[in-house]
Design an enzyme around this catalytic site. Structure first.
Site, short mmCIF file in Angstrom:
data_model
loop_
_atom_site.label_atom_id
_atom_site.label_comp_id
_atom_site.label_asym_id
_atom_site.label_seq_id
_atom_site.Cartn_x
_atom_site.Cartn_y
_atom_site.Cartn_z
N LYS A 205 19.98 -12.67 8.00
CA LYS A 205 20.84 -14.12 7.28
C LYS A 205 19.65 -13.53 6.34
CE LYS A 205 23.29 -14.17 10.64
NZ LYS A 205 24.68 -14.46 10.67
C1 LIG Z 1 25.38 -14.86 12.57
C2 LIG Z 1 26.31 -16.30 12.61
C3 LIG Z 1 26.54 -16.86 13.92
C4 LIG Z 1 25.76 -17.22 15.13
O1 LIG Z 1 24.73 -17.09 14.06
P1 LIG Z 1 23.56 -16.80 15.78
O2 LIG Z 1 21.91 -17.70 15.10
O3 LIG Z 1 23.23 -15.11 15.37
O4 LIG Z 1 23.36 -16.91 16.89
C5 LIG Z 1 27.54 -17.49 13.58
N1 LIG Z 1 28.69 -17.90 12.30
C6 LIG Z 1 28.78 -17.11 11.81
C7 LIG Z 1 29.49 -16.86 10.38
C8 LIG Z 1 27.71 -16.29 11.21
O5 LIG Z 1 27.09 -14.87 10.16
#
Ligand SMILES: *Cc1c(COP(=O)(O)O)cnc(C)c1O
Length: 389
Positions: A205
């Protein structure tokens, strides 16, 4: 070429990361150590949100506010179908029914006008107004919450969404998992006026740690207190005084330490992402049939992904050509949520959400990270142009 290169970033901050990790090893407070509060304070001042509650993942950051609001069976929770599974999974885990609202074909974010229609269709149990899950026809559902997603890093249209939500008494939970560091009309994501916002620190991210992590943001004092309790097994005055059901939802101290080191260069990286995106726009411009991503006026994207749209039926060949040129690509998302097997009993057809379906068939994510140089961007764009010619 790498799709996302985390090694360039690490080389830049390795010394600081080593120092931060050493400090944790020295004090030994691996659970809820001092780095947690330091990080939460820093993220509050960065975003402008009043409260930050770090947690174990972006998924937990979505689950915890829904738990705090008492979302349950018989409730309708609205969300776009063009997202990562967690957005729809968390309300479903609590027994609520996900109600999908199609996306804008340009920004890929949820369309507020269709949200209004979907709410009306649920209230009247009338699928002629807007497609609704079959469950809504058997037994009336109560509209309770909406989870707009800031897809690929670009904030959704909250000026339109918030008044609709207010008029119908819905809680708004911003899914900013891809958008941390982005902004809308000068305000940072996670502080755009929603009841709560969730973000993720998954390594890939925009702000990633070296494992799983996430955070919830809110300006609501009572909600913040509930979230701090839910994060640690529903604790009351102390952790063996459990007053509600909760989670083991804490962020590790070590991950907070890593995020503190990364925050030093994060604003700089968000700026670098704008430069990489600008290079892509320049070199992709004018390629026949290709649509480059469009950032709405007033938005600054965190550029979690750089996704182009291709003419119908061309994606497989383009991806194969790029692979041959050593350019990796990915598809976000090959199946919209309303087409997933797990949601088959909702009774949607692929055509229920035509814009999400079209995007899932023709979208392609190109390599993107803040350390990409202009020559690499040109190389990718040139390979795309040749694949389409
Ligand atoms: C990555 C993501 C999540 C979940 O995040 P994690 O840290 O992997 O649990 C939720 N919503 C969206 C849109 C994402 O891209």
């Amino acid at each position: 070429m790498q799709f996302i290169d985390l090694t360039a970033q690490q080389a830049r901050i390795r010394q600081n990361i080593d120092l931060r990790i050493k400090a944790v090893l020295d004090h030994g407070k691996y659970i809820m150590g001092p780095e947690i509060k330091e990080l939460e304070d820093l993220l509050c001042s960065f975003t402008g949100a009043k409260h930050c509650i770090t947690c174990a993942s972006g998924t937990d950051a979505l689950l915890m506010p829904l738990m705090a609001w008492g979302i349950k069976e018989g409730d309708a929770v609205f969300m776009p179908p063009f997202t990562f599974f967690a957005t729809a999974e968390e309300p479903s885990l609590l027994g609520a029914t996900p109600v999908f609202v199609d996306i804008d074909p340009i920004t890929f974010n949820m369309r507020p006008d269709l949200l209004e229609k979907a709410i009306e269709a649920i209230q009247k149990s009338d699928p002629s107004i807007y497609p609704v899950p079959e469950a809504a026809l058997k037994r009336p559902l109560t509209p309770r919450a909406v989870i707009p997603v800031d897809i690929f890093g670009q904030a959704a249209d909250y000026e339109s969404i918030m008044p609709i939500a207010r008029a119908h008494g819905l809680m708004v939970l911003e899914d900013a998992a891809q958008a941390f560091g982005g902004s809308r009309h000068g305000k940072k994501t996670c502080a755009l006026g929603c009841h709560a916002s969730a973000t993720s620190f998954f390594p890939a991210k925009p702000l990633g740690c070296y494992g799983d992590g996430g955070a919830v943001f809110t300006d609501d004092d009572d909600l913040a207190e509930l979230l701090r309790s839910i994060r640690i097994h529903g604790k009351g005055q102390d952790k063996y005084d459990n007053v509600r059901l909760g989670l083991n939802g804490r962020l590790d101290t070590l991950q907070a330490a890593i995020l503190l080191a990364k925050m030093k260069i994060f604003p700089d990286e968000i700026a670098a992402r704008q430069q990489v995106a600008a290079w892509y726009s320049k070199y992709l411009q004018g390629i026949p049939g290709l649509t480059a991503p469009c950032v709405e006026e007033g938005n600054v994207s965190a550029w979690a992904q750089y996704c182009i749209m291709l003419p119908e039926g061309r994606r497989d060949a383009v991806a194969a050509h790029l692979k041959q040129q050593s350019v990796p690509t990915n598809i976000y998302y090959p199946k919209p949520q309303h087409c997933l097997a797990v949601f088959a009993d909702l009774g949607y057809t692929p055509q229920s959400m035509p814009a999400a379906l079209y995007a899932s068939r023709n979208i392609l994510a190109l390599p993107f990270h803040p350390y990409m140089d202009e020559a690499s961007v040109w190389q990718v764009a040139d390979a795309v142009a040749k694949a389409l010619s």
